[in-house]
Design a protein around this motif. Structure first.
Motif, PDB file in Angstrom:
ATOM      1  N   VAL A  20       3.747 -22.631 -10.344  1.00 12.86           N
ATOM      2  CA  VAL A  20       2.485 -23.673 -11.185  1.00 12.86           C
ATOM      3  C   VAL A  20       3.383 -24.889 -11.722  1.00 12.86           C
ATOM      4  N   ARG A  21       3.842 -25.789 -11.014  1.00 11.92           N
ATOM      5  CA  ARG A  21       3.469 -27.390 -12.158  1.00 11.92           C
ATOM      6  C   ARG A  21       3.220 -28.162 -12.569  1.00 11.92           C
ATOM      7  N   LEU A  22       2.979 -28.317 -13.388  1.00 12.00           N
ATOM      8  CA  LEU A  22       0.963 -29.227 -13.676  1.00 12.00           C
ATOM      9  C   LEU A  22       1.977 -30.114 -14.745  1.00 12.00           C
ATOM     10  N   PRO A  23       1.376 -31.426 -15.036  1.00 12.66           N
ATOM     11  CA  PRO A  23       1.533 -31.843 -16.284  1.00 12.66           C
ATOM     12  C   PRO A  23       1.096 -31.514 -17.567  1.00 12.66           C
ATOM     13  N   LEU A  34       5.074 -24.240 -15.309  1.00 12.14           N
ATOM     14  CA  LEU A  34       5.956 -24.800 -15.597  1.00 12.14           C
ATOM     15  C   LEU A  34       5.234 -25.749 -16.113  1.00 12.14           C
ATOM     16  N   GLY A  35       6.039 -25.920 -17.184  1.00 13.99           N
ATOM     17  CA  GLY A  35       5.303 -27.898 -17.568  1.00 13.99           C
ATOM     18  C   GLY A  35       6.547 -28.658 -17.283  1.00 13.99           C
ATOM     19  N   ASP A  36       5.958 -30.054 -16.309  1.00 14.74           N
ATOM     20  CA  ASP A  36       6.549 -31.145 -16.205  1.00 14.74           C
ATOM     21  C   ASP A  36       5.779 -32.526 -15.956  1.00 14.74           C
ATOM     22  N   PRO A  37       6.321 -33.082 -17.164  1.00 15.71           N
ATOM     23  CA  PRO A  37       5.736 -35.300 -17.891  1.00 15.71           C
ATOM     24  C   PRO A  37       5.286 -36.045 -16.211  1.00 15.71           C
ATOM     25  N   ASN A  38       6.265 -35.451 -14.783  1.00 10.30           N
ATOM     26  CA  ASN A  38       6.252 -35.799 -14.182  1.00 10.30           C
ATOM     27  C   ASN A  38       5.839 -35.414 -12.875  1.00 10.30           C
ATOM     28  N   ALA A  39       4.893 -33.701 -13.588  1.00  8.67           N
ATOM     29  CA  ALA A  39       4.146 -33.428 -11.804  1.00  8.67           C
ATOM     30  C   ALA A  39       2.629 -34.146 -12.241  1.00  8.67           C
TER      31      ALA A  39
END
Length: 249
Positions: free
Chosen positions: A150-153, A210-215
């Motif tokens: 799971v990739r999220l902002p 996973l935290g991803d500012p660009n997601a």
């Protein structure tokens, strides 16, 4: 007092109908399941006859950009026309905190269009903007899952329980129209990825978050505070950890 809840058989609507009924009001759950179709207008006149308040918590069956815009614009126009003709005195609508800040989302553009129609109508109104519900945490995870990850902002979010949303809507429907917007949110602020991580962990879901500012979040990029209410928001009482303990997230 007769209060018609459009979308009254759904998550928020059913809770709202129960709260209003318990308070001694005549709360009518109106939805396609009960013979009321806001897109076609079928059943609207019968449902709204003698109603003092209309509360719209309905949602589009499709989130595709064109379909969701058609749903909210056509339904709202039909509701405004019928309610005005039958003398409804207060139009309460549930909307989304920050909807005007995320124009890349077709769903949120449709909610803005709905708000504009209500504001331009002839009926006194109250728009209740809510942050995301605890009940949708798994749905957020599912929408952002690829190959088990799971990739999220990492943007901030201040979610709340559906019960608290229903309480705020009940309160709004029983008071005078504000002819403006009320915001409601939960008592705690999380990073979006951390909120979902906690929710999945509580249900023993093994997916990696996973935290991803660009997601993206349902198709739109977020700034750090895109999902947060202003400083005058009404705050629900239920904490996420307490809700998790009592529910099967």
């Amino acid at each position: 007092m007769k209060i018609v809840v459009i979308g009254g058989t759904g998550l928020i609507g059913s809770k709202l109908v129960s709260k209003l009924t318990a308070a001694g009001h005549q709360a009518l759950a109106a939805s396609p399941n009960t013979g009321v179709n806001t897109l076609t207008g079928d059943g609207l006149r019968e449902a709204l006859t003698d109603a003092s308040v209309l509360v719209d918590v309905s949602n589009s069956p499709s989130f595709e950009d064109a379909a969701v815009l058609e749903f909210f614009t056509k339904s709202t126009k039909n509701l405004l026309t019928a309610a005005a003709a039958l003398g409804v005195k207060h139009y309460v609508a549930l909307s989304v905190v920050g909807c005007e800040r995320m124009p890349d989302s077709g769903y949120l553009r449709a909610k803005v269009a709905q708000e504009l129609l209500i504001k331009a109508g002839s009926i006194p109104y109250t728009i209740v903007r809510a942050t995301q519900f605890f009940e949708f945490v798994k749905g957020i995870a599912d929408s952002a899952t690829e190959n088990g990850t799971v990739r999220l902002p990492t943007a901030l979010i201040q979610p709340l329980a559906a019960d608290n949303v229903a309480y705020a809507l009940a309160e709004a429907s029983l008071t005078k129209p504000v002819n403006g917007i009320i915001e409601i949110a939960g008592p705690e602020t999380f990073q979006l990825d951390e909120l979902v991580r906690q929710g999945l962990s509580a249900r023993k879901d093994p997916r990696l978050v996973l935290g991803d500012p660009n997601a993206q979040y349902f198709g739109t990029l977020l700034h750090e505070r895109s999902l947060l209410p202003g400083g005058t928001a009404h705050i629900g009482a239920t904490r996420f950890a307490d809700w998790l303990e009592k529910s099967a997230v």
